[in-house]
Design an enzyme around this catalytic site. Structure first.
Site, PDB file in Angstrom:
ATOM      1  N   VAL A  96      49.886  14.234  45.990  1.00 42.47           N
ATOM      2  CA  VAL A  96      49.156  12.971  46.084  1.00 42.47           C
ATOM      3  C   VAL A  96      50.145  11.816  46.030  1.00 42.47           C
ATOM      4  O   VAL A  96      50.985  11.737  45.140  1.00 42.47           O
ATOM      5  CB  VAL A  96      48.132  12.850  44.934  1.00 42.47           C
ATOM      6  N   CYS A  97      50.022  10.922  47.001  1.00 46.88           N
ATOM      7  CA  CYS A  97      50.877   9.745  47.080  1.00 46.88           C
ATOM      8  C   CYS A  97      50.013   8.515  46.810  1.00 46.88           C
ATOM      9  O   CYS A  97      49.245   8.082  47.666  1.00 46.88           O
ATOM     10  CB  CYS A  97      51.522   9.665  48.466  1.00 46.88           C
ATOM     11  N   ILE A  98      50.124   8.015  45.599  1.00 44.67           N
ATOM     12  CA  ILE A  98      49.368   6.829  45.196  1.00 44.67           C
ATOM     13  C   ILE A  98      50.296   5.993  44.318  1.00 44.67           C
ATOM     14  O   ILE A  98      51.103   6.540  43.557  1.00 44.67           O
ATOM     15  CB  ILE A  98      48.055   7.238  44.477  1.00 44.67           C
TER      16      ILE A  98
END
Length: 175
Positions: A96-98
């Site tokens: 997850v890229c947040i």
């Protein structure tokens, strides 16, 4: 043999994580559940994110692993979606890229302000609420999955079809 300071920070991180887990068990938050992958390792959590209502992911059950560094809360955990998912901000390996999971400080590429990145005040709850929000509202400006972002922008009907397939599969996997 580890030095005193690293042992101290590890035990502080473990205490903080135990406290957060106990709090989530006592007061569950709508949209996800969390527990340990292995009862003997407080740094490795299994999370089930429930696809938020009124989104393409509604009805989905997305299993994730939340892995905390020994330096938590000074450094962010990593979140990996184990269930197949098609989303602009989740790469093909499930990472997850947040913003809030990015290392603290300034972004060397200038996309994010330091205030948008990891801060020690974040908890498991704030992380997962942000991820649930990301499911509903992808950031296609800074995608981890370029193909999903492009499809989301340029061929929404096909994007919807792929997400629906992931949701169905996640329901079947849960059985």
């Amino acid at each position: 043999m580890a030095d005193e300071s690293s042992m101290g920070s590890t035990s502080q991180a473990a205490l903080l994580l135990k406290k957060q887990l106990a709090e989530l068990n006592k007061n569950p938050v709508e949209g996800f559940s969390a527990g340990l992958i292995d009862d003997n390792d407080i740094f490795k959590w299994e999370v089930l994110i429930i696809g938020p209502a009124d989104t393409l992911y509604e009805g989905g059950f997305f299993k994730c692993h939340l892995i905390f560094p020994k330096e938590y809360p000074l450094r962010p955990p990593k979140l990996k979606v184990i269930t197949d998912i098609w989303h602009p901000n989740i790469d093909s390996k499930g990472d997850v890229c947040i913003s809030i999971l990015h290392e603290p400080g300034d972004d060397r590429w200038g996309y994010e302000k330091a205030s948008e990145r990891w801060l020690p005040v974040h908890t498991v709850e704030t992380i997962l609420v942000s991820v649930i929000s990301m499911l509903a509202d992808p950031n296609d400006e800074s995608p981890a999955n370029v193909d999903a972002a492009k499809e989301w922008r340029d061929n929404y009907p096909e994007f919807k079809k792929k997400v629906a397939k992931c949701v169905r599969k996640s329901q079947e996997d849960l059985l």
